[in-house]
Design a protein around this motif. Structure first.
Motif, PDB file in Angstrom:
ATOM      1  N   GLY A  40      -1.003   5.204   5.923  1.00 26.32           N
ATOM      2  CA  GLY A  40       0.161   5.722   5.203  1.00 26.32           C
ATOM      3  C   GLY A  40       1.413   4.934   5.508  1.00 26.32           C
ATOM      4  N   HIS A  41       1.586   4.564   6.769  1.00 27.09           N
ATOM      5  CA  HIS A  41       2.757   3.770   7.168  1.00 27.09           C
ATOM      6  C   HIS A  41       2.743   2.411   6.467  1.00 27.09           C
ATOM      7  N   LEU A  42       1.588   1.770   6.417  1.00 23.94           N
ATOM      8  CA  LEU A  42       1.488   0.455   5.778  1.00 23.94           C
ATOM      9  C   LEU A  42       1.773   0.543   4.280  1.00 23.94           C
ATOM     10  N   LEU A  43       1.296   1.609   3.627  1.00 26.17           N
ATOM     11  CA  LEU A  43       1.569   1.784   2.202  1.00 26.17           C
ATOM     12  C   LEU A  43       3.075   1.896   1.929  1.00 26.17           C
ATOM     13  N   LEU A  44       3.744   2.680   2.749  1.00 24.39           N
ATOM     14  CA  LEU A  44       5.190   2.846   2.562  1.00 24.39           C
ATOM     15  C   LEU A  44       5.935   1.545   2.837  1.00 24.39           C
ATOM     16  N   VAL A  45       5.529   0.843   3.882  1.00 17.22           N
ATOM     17  CA  VAL A  45       6.169  -0.445   4.204  1.00 17.22           C
ATOM     18  C   VAL A  45       5.988  -1.431   3.055  1.00 17.22           C
ATOM     19  N   LEU A  46       4.786  -1.508   2.515  1.00 14.40           N
ATOM     20  CA  LEU A  46       4.525  -2.445   1.421  1.00 14.40           C
ATOM     21  C   LEU A  46       5.341  -2.101   0.174  1.00 14.40           C
ATOM     22  N   CYS A  47       5.386  -0.813  -0.165  1.00 15.66           N
ATOM     23  CA  CYS A  47       6.112  -0.403  -1.373  1.00 15.66           C
ATOM     24  C   CYS A  47       7.600  -0.660  -1.254  1.00 15.66           C
ATOM     25  N   PHE A  48       8.198  -0.209  -0.156  1.00 17.01           N
ATOM     26  CA  PHE A  48       9.647  -0.356  -0.028  1.00 17.01           C
ATOM     27  C   PHE A  48      10.043  -1.787   0.340  1.00 17.01           C
ATOM     28  N   GLY A  49       9.152  -2.504   1.064  1.00 13.23           N
ATOM     29  CA  GLY A  49       9.405  -3.917   1.319  1.00 13.23           C
ATOM     30  C   GLY A  49       9.379  -4.724   0.033  1.00 13.23           C
ATOM     31  N   ALA A  50       8.419  -4.437  -0.841  1.00 15.07           N
ATOM     32  CA  ALA A  50       8.341  -5.107  -2.139  1.00 15.07           C
ATOM     33  C   ALA A  50       9.545  -4.766  -2.997  1.00 15.07           C
ATOM     34  N   THR A  51       9.986  -3.516  -2.940  1.00 14.25           N
ATOM     35  CA  THR A  51      11.159  -3.101  -3.712  1.00 14.25           C
ATOM     36  C   THR A  51      12.401  -3.886  -3.288  1.00 14.25           C
ATOM     37  N   HIS A  52      12.599  -4.026  -1.995  1.00 13.25           N
ATOM     38  CA  HIS A  52      13.748  -4.780  -1.480  1.00 13.25           C
ATOM     39  C   HIS A  52      13.679  -6.236  -1.940  1.00 13.25           C
ATOM     40  N   PHE A  53      12.499  -6.829  -1.851  1.00 15.56           N
ATOM     41  CA  PHE A  53      12.355  -8.227  -2.255  1.00 15.56           C
ATOM     42  C   PHE A  53      12.629  -8.397  -3.750  1.00 15.56           C
ATOM     43  N   PHE A  96       4.144   7.767  -2.831  1.00 14.36           N
ATOM     44  CA  PHE A  96       3.382   7.694  -1.584  1.00 14.36           C
ATOM     45  C   PHE A  96       4.061   8.481  -0.462  1.00 14.36           C
ATOM     46  N   THR A  97       5.385   8.615  -0.529  1.00 11.86           N
ATOM     47  CA  THR A  97       6.085   9.434   0.465  1.00 11.86           C
ATOM     48  C   THR A  97       5.659  10.893   0.350  1.00 11.86           C
ATOM     49  N   LEU A  98       5.609  11.396  -0.884  1.00 11.42           N
ATOM     50  CA  LEU A  98       5.141  12.767  -1.099  1.00 11.42           C
ATOM     51  C   LEU A  98       3.687  12.920  -0.668  1.00 11.42           C
ATOM     52  N   PHE A  99       2.882  11.901  -0.972  1.00 12.83           N
ATOM     53  CA  PHE A  99       1.474  11.936  -0.572  1.00 12.83           C
ATOM     54  C   PHE A  99       1.348  11.910   0.951  1.00 12.83           C
ATOM     55  N   GLU A 100       2.229  11.162   1.607  1.00 10.54           N
ATOM     56  CA  GLU A 100       2.194  11.071   3.068  1.00 10.54           C
ATOM     57  C   GLU A 100       2.547  12.410   3.716  1.00 10.54           C
ATOM     58  N   ILE A 101       3.463  13.164   3.109  1.00 14.43           N
ATOM     59  CA  ILE A 101       3.785  14.508   3.608  1.00 14.43           C
ATOM     60  C   ILE A 101       2.546  15.396   3.529  1.00 14.43           C
ATOM     61  N   PHE A 102       1.833  15.313   2.403  1.00 16.57           N
ATOM     62  CA  PHE A 102       0.592  16.077   2.239  1.00 16.57           C
ATOM     63  C   PHE A 102      -0.445  15.669   3.285  1.00 16.57           C
ATOM     64  N   ILE A 103      -0.602  14.363   3.501  1.00 19.54           N
ATOM     65  CA  ILE A 103      -1.584  13.858   4.468  1.00 19.54           C
ATOM     66  C   ILE A 103      -1.202  14.287   5.888  1.00 19.54           C
ATOM     67  N   ALA A 104       0.100  14.287   6.196  1.00 26.13           N
ATOM     68  CA  ALA A 104       0.557  14.702   7.528  1.00 26.13           C
ATOM     69  C   ALA A 104       0.118  16.135   7.819  1.00 26.13           C
ATOM     70  N   ALA A 105       0.299  17.029   6.846  1.00 25.27           N
ATOM     71  CA  ALA A 105      -0.121  18.421   7.026  1.00 25.27           C
ATOM     72  C   ALA A 105      -1.636  18.546   7.023  1.00 25.27           C
ATOM     73  N   LEU A 106      -2.297  17.793   6.138  1.00 19.43           N
ATOM     74  CA  LEU A 106      -3.753  17.870   6.041  1.00 19.43           C
ATOM     75  C   LEU A 106      -4.429  17.405   7.327  1.00 19.43           C
ATOM     76  N   GLN A 107      -3.945  16.314   7.913  1.00 18.70           N
ATOM     77  CA  GLN A 107      -4.549  15.803   9.140  1.00 18.70           C
ATOM     78  C   GLN A 107      -4.320  16.750  10.319  1.00 18.70           C
ATOM     79  N   ALA A 108      -3.173  17.404  10.363  1.00 13.65           N
ATOM     80  CA  ALA A 108      -2.939  18.417  11.403  1.00 13.65           C
ATOM     81  C   ALA A 108      -3.924  19.566  11.236  1.00 13.65           C
ATOM     82  N   TYR A 109      -4.146  19.961   9.989  1.00  7.92           N
ATOM     83  CA  TYR A 109      -5.097  21.047   9.710  1.00  7.92           C
ATOM     84  C   TYR A 109      -6.519  20.641  10.090  1.00  7.92           C
ATOM     85  N   ILE A 110      -6.944  19.442   9.689  1.00  6.53           N
ATOM     86  CA  ILE A 110      -8.312  18.988   9.973  1.00  6.53           C
ATOM     87  C   ILE A 110      -8.537  18.860  11.474  1.00  6.53           C
ATOM     88  N   PHE A 111      -7.569  18.290  12.190  1.00  4.00           N
ATOM     89  CA  PHE A 111      -7.708  18.118  13.635  1.00  4.00           C
ATOM     90  C   PHE A 111      -7.883  19.475  14.322  1.00  4.00           C
TER      91      PHE A 111
END
Length: 239
Positions: free
Chosen positions: A173-186, A209-224
């Motif tokens: 998730g971190h890499l996806l956000l970095v790629l998207c916003f890094g590409a946007t800046h460029f 992807f930010t909204l998706f990352e919020i969902f994944i953050a909660a989902l991974q806490a639940y799964i763990f």
């Protein structure tokens, strides 16, 4: 930032972990300090969050009769993992503190110790190993294959998969956000001509992807937390 080169060095990721812990403790302290018979808005949110872990994880998996004594552990794991995950989308922090292996590994070790202790208390050390490694109702020649599989599955793969699942999801998730916003800046500031317009697409993808990352953050806490409860439940079973 402090104590560089020592085991106690304070870097950005440790600072984020400390900050997430302080925020989490403060929120629950404020909700508990102002607790009323007729709950207010903040108390309602806190109680609903706690009930989610108690009812939907602990009681659902372990059973109402025995779940109560595991609720504090499961609640702590759920909210600790959630707080560590959600920092990845907080402006100014921008990295999940669970995206380095230390935190997922510590949480997995806690879960590992918990279900081992529960199993030993329920069956005794020898009894727990016997029920785990030599399941009843199996022809004895099958144990030659089954016992090594159960040994690896229970004592190696369970903590390993808890660690890796959480770590890899948050790193991805971190890499996806970095790629998207890094590409946007460029694209906005360095690309030429019509390519600048593509920056709007990568910016929109970044927010999605930010909204998706919020969902994944909660989902991974639940799964763990859910898997920890499952392992505790299995350790208590006589079979």
């Amino acid at each position: 930032m402090l104590f560089g080169g020592t085991p106690f060095e304070l870097n950005r990721i440790i600072l984020i972990r400390i900050l997430a812990t302080l925020v989490l403790v403060t929120l629950f302290w404020l909700a508990a300090r102002r607790a009323r018979l007729v709950p207010g808005r903040s108390q309602n949110v806190a109680e609903m969050s706690l009930d989610f872990v108690r009812v939907n994880i602990a009681e659902e998996i372990i059973g109402k009769d025995t779940a109560r004594r595991f609720v504090p552990l499961l609640t702590t794991i759920f909210f600790a993992v959630l707080a560590a995950n959600i920092t990845g989308v907080v402006p100014g922090l921008n990295i999940a503190s669970s995206s380095l292996i230390g935190f997922p590994l510590v949480m997995a070790v806690i879960a590992f110790v918990a279900f081992i202790v529960v199993g030993v208390k329920a069956h005794g050390a020898v009894g727990y190993l016997r029920t785990t490694l030599f399941p009843s109702g199996v022809p004895w020649p099958v144990y030659i294959i089954l016992t090594p599989i159960e040994l690896i599955s229970t004592f190696i793969l369970r903590p390993a998969t808890l660690t890796i699942r959480l770590l890899v999801n948050m790193v991805a998730g971190h890499l996806l956000l970095v790629l998207c916003f890094g590409a946007t800046h460029f694209l906005f500031f360095e690309a030429a001509g019509a390519l600048k317009a593509v920056g709007a697409v990568t910016l929109a993808a970044g927010f999605a992807f930010t909204l998706f990352e919020i969902f994944i953050a909660a989902l991974q806490a639940y799964i763990f937390t859910l898997l920890t409860a499952v392992y505790i439940s299995i350790s208590q079973e006589s079979h």
